[in-house]
Structure formats: C-alpha cells, structure tokens
Design a protein around this motif. Structure first.
Motif, PDB file in Angstrom:
ATOM      1  N   LEU A 186       0.828  -1.195   0.000  1.00  0.00           N
ATOM      2  CA  LEU A 186       0.000   0.000   0.000  1.00  0.00           C
ATOM      3  C   LEU A 186       0.866   1.250   0.000  1.00  0.00           C
ATOM      4  CD1 LEU A 186      -0.069   1.264   3.192  1.00  0.00           C
ATOM      5  CD2 LEU A 186      -1.290  -0.862   3.502  1.00  0.00           C
ATOM      6  N   ARG A 218      -4.189   2.972  -2.200  1.00  0.00           N
ATOM      7  CA  ARG A 218      -3.567   4.127  -1.558  1.00  0.00           C
ATOM      8  C   ARG A 218      -4.459   4.661  -0.439  1.00  0.00           C
ATOM      9  NH1 ARG A 218      -2.484   7.605  -6.139  1.00  0.00           N
ATOM     10  NH2 ARG A 218      -0.310   6.965  -6.120  1.00  0.00           N
ATOM     11  N   SER A 219      -3.843   4.938   0.708  1.00  0.00           N
ATOM     12  CA  SER A 219      -4.507   5.693   1.774  1.00  0.00           C
ATOM     13  C   SER A 219      -4.335   7.160   1.414  1.00  0.00           C
ATOM     14  CB  SER A 219      -3.856   5.403   3.134  1.00  0.00           C
ATOM     15  OG  SER A 219      -4.058   4.073   3.516  1.00  0.00           O
ATOM     16  N   CYS A 262      -9.612   8.895   2.464  1.00  0.00           N
ATOM     17  CA  CYS A 262     -10.204   7.631   2.026  1.00  0.00           C
ATOM     18  C   CYS A 262      -9.129   6.595   1.737  1.00  0.00           C
ATOM     19  CB  CYS A 262     -11.055   7.832   0.776  1.00  0.00           C
ATOM     20  SG  CYS A 262     -10.077   8.033  -0.746  1.00  0.00           S
ATOM     21  N   TRP A 263      -9.590   5.381   1.464  1.00  0.00           N
ATOM     22  CA  TRP A 263      -8.791   4.310   0.898  1.00  0.00           C
ATOM     23  C   TRP A 263      -9.321   4.118  -0.514  1.00  0.00           C
ATOM     24  CZ3 TRP A 263      -4.577   1.608   0.921  1.00  0.00           C
ATOM     25  CH2 TRP A 263      -4.522   0.413   0.207  1.00  0.00           C
ATOM     26  N   GLU A 294      -7.211   4.792   7.728  1.00  0.00           N
ATOM     27  CA  GLU A 294      -7.136   4.576   6.278  1.00  0.00           C
ATOM     28  C   GLU A 294      -6.241   3.392   5.930  1.00  0.00           C
ATOM     29  OE1 GLU A 294      -9.449   5.773   4.691  1.00  0.00           O
ATOM     30  OE2 GLU A 294      -9.972   7.553   5.848  1.00  0.00           O
ATOM     31  N   VAL A 295      -5.153   3.188   6.647  1.00  0.00           N
ATOM     32  CA  VAL A 295      -4.329   1.995   6.416  1.00  0.00           C
ATOM     33  C   VAL A 295      -5.113   0.748   6.832  1.00  0.00           C
ATOM     34  CG1 VAL A 295      -2.235   0.773   7.147  1.00  0.00           C
ATOM     35  CG2 VAL A 295      -2.114   3.186   6.458  1.00  0.00           C
ATOM     36  N   HIS A 309      -8.207   0.196   6.325  1.00  0.00           N
ATOM     37  CA  HIS A 309      -8.961  -0.196   5.128  1.00  0.00           C
ATOM     38  C   HIS A 309      -8.060  -0.976   4.172  1.00  0.00           C
ATOM     39  CE1 HIS A 309     -12.735   1.678   5.992  1.00  0.00           C
ATOM     40  NE2 HIS A 309     -12.232   2.911   6.039  1.00  0.00           N
ATOM     41  N   GLY A 310      -6.836  -0.510   4.000  1.00  0.00           N
ATOM     42  CA  GLY A 310      -5.898  -1.186   3.110  1.00  0.00           C
ATOM     43  C   GLY A 310      -5.552  -2.593   3.570  1.00  0.00           C
ATOM     44  N   CYS A 320     -10.586   9.671  -4.536  1.00  0.00           N
ATOM     45  CA  CYS A 320     -11.544   8.932  -3.715  1.00  0.00           C
ATOM     46  C   CYS A 320     -12.848   8.580  -4.425  1.00  0.00           C
ATOM     47  CB  CYS A 320     -11.837   9.702  -2.436  1.00  0.00           C
ATOM     48  SG  CYS A 320     -10.395   9.841  -1.346  1.00  0.00           S
TER      49      CYS A 320
END
Length: 189
Positions: A86, A116-117, A111-112, A145-146, A148-149, A100
């Motif tokens: 990521l 990418r965060s 966003c994710w 956000e990470v 989500h990744g 986003c």
C-alpha cells in the motif's frame, strides 16, 4: 491512559493548505525498518503531492511512527522503490476528491482508494473538533485509512463512553464514544 507517541508534538505547526496542488505525487525517498517483533512485515510507500506546504520526510516519519507503534496494526517497512502492499499519500482536497471517487469527500474527508490511503491535507492541518489533540487525530487518520488497506471495514461505537474503534468514522462523529487513534489501544507502548 492514551498518549501520543513520545516524539509526536501535541500541537503541530498549523499551515495554510491550498485547495488544489499539482495532482502529482512524489515518493518520499529513504527507507525505515519495521519495529522489532514477530509477524509479517508490510512494505509500504509514502507519497506527498507536489505543491503542498509539508516536508515529505516529516510526513513519512510520522506515518512510520504511527504504523509501527505497538498499539498499531503490525510491522511496517517504508520503502521508496519496489513492490509495496500500500501507499500513504498526503493530498490536496482537489486531488483527494479525484482519488476517492466514487466517494464524495466534499474536499474534507480522507479515504482508501484500493491501493492508496489518501490523506486529505486540510484534515492533516486542522483535524476535527472531536479531537482536541491534532497529533492524536493524525495518528487516527493514518491508522484508519491503512486499516482499510489491510481489509478492515467500518465499525460503530459499541457503547456510550467507550473508546471508539479505530475503524469507526471518527472524522465524522464519535457516536457517543471517546476518541481513539489505535487499533489495539491497550498494548504497551
């Protein structure tokens, strides 16, 4: 008791962020080792949009400290080349809006986007009212956000007065919970 990382300032310098910058990212050069311990190491890259009033090395250092904090998701190695799982990118509101889609960020949210965060530079600069500590908010937005990744979805406040799950949308509302920037807030730091 929750506390920011020892080297995270409580009141980072406030800066004026343009609504629109270049739309092009620069990878922050250098590498940082993961924290000691067991478990897989996740390779990631840090990017900063050209034209933002932030030093890439400072942003990358805060991202790395947050990701490798014992209260965080795991062990992360920052790299500037080669394959990564990521990227974490500091972005102007206009670029955040584009990156986003189809999410409507209103120039305000992060966003994710699938690889990418995308961290909105205005939120990075100002935080949100529900976080009195800008440094802690910055830790939250990176962790969220990470997260989500790493495959984690949104969660809601489990009960009034509890620490908010890091995957709660704390930038919008705490939903009766208290702010919490960490996936594992009880872990020793």
């Amino acid at each position: 008791m929750d506390r920011p990382a020892a080297d995270t300032p409580r009141k980072p310098a406030r800066v004026r962020v343009p609504y629109e910058a270049s739309g092009r990212y620069v990878t922050v050069r250098g590498e940082d080792a993961p924290r000691a311990g067991r478990g897989p190491v996740i390779r990631y890259r840090v990017e900063v949009e050209r034209g933002l009033p932030y030093r890439g090395q400072e942003f990358a250092a805060q991202v790395h400290r947050t990701l490798n904090d014992p209260r965080g998701w795991g062990r992360f190695r920052r790299v500037d080349s080669g394959p990564v799982r990521l990227s974490v990118a500091l972005s102007s509101p206009a670029t955040t809006n584009r990156q986003c889609l189809p999410l409507n960020t209103g120039g305000d949210l992060s966003c994710w986007n699938g690889s990418r965060s995308v961290i909105n530079a205005v939120r990075w600069a100002k935080g949100v009212p529900q976080y009195a500590d800008l440094g802690a908010y910055r830790q939250y937005v990176i962790s969220h956000e990470v997260g989500h990744g790493l495959g984690h979805g949104h969660r809601s406040c489990p009960r009034r007065g509890a620490k908010a799950p890091v995957m709660a949308q704390q930038s919008k509302s705490l939903g009766g919970c208290r702010p919490n920037p960490w996936p594992y807030p009880r872990s020793a730091a």
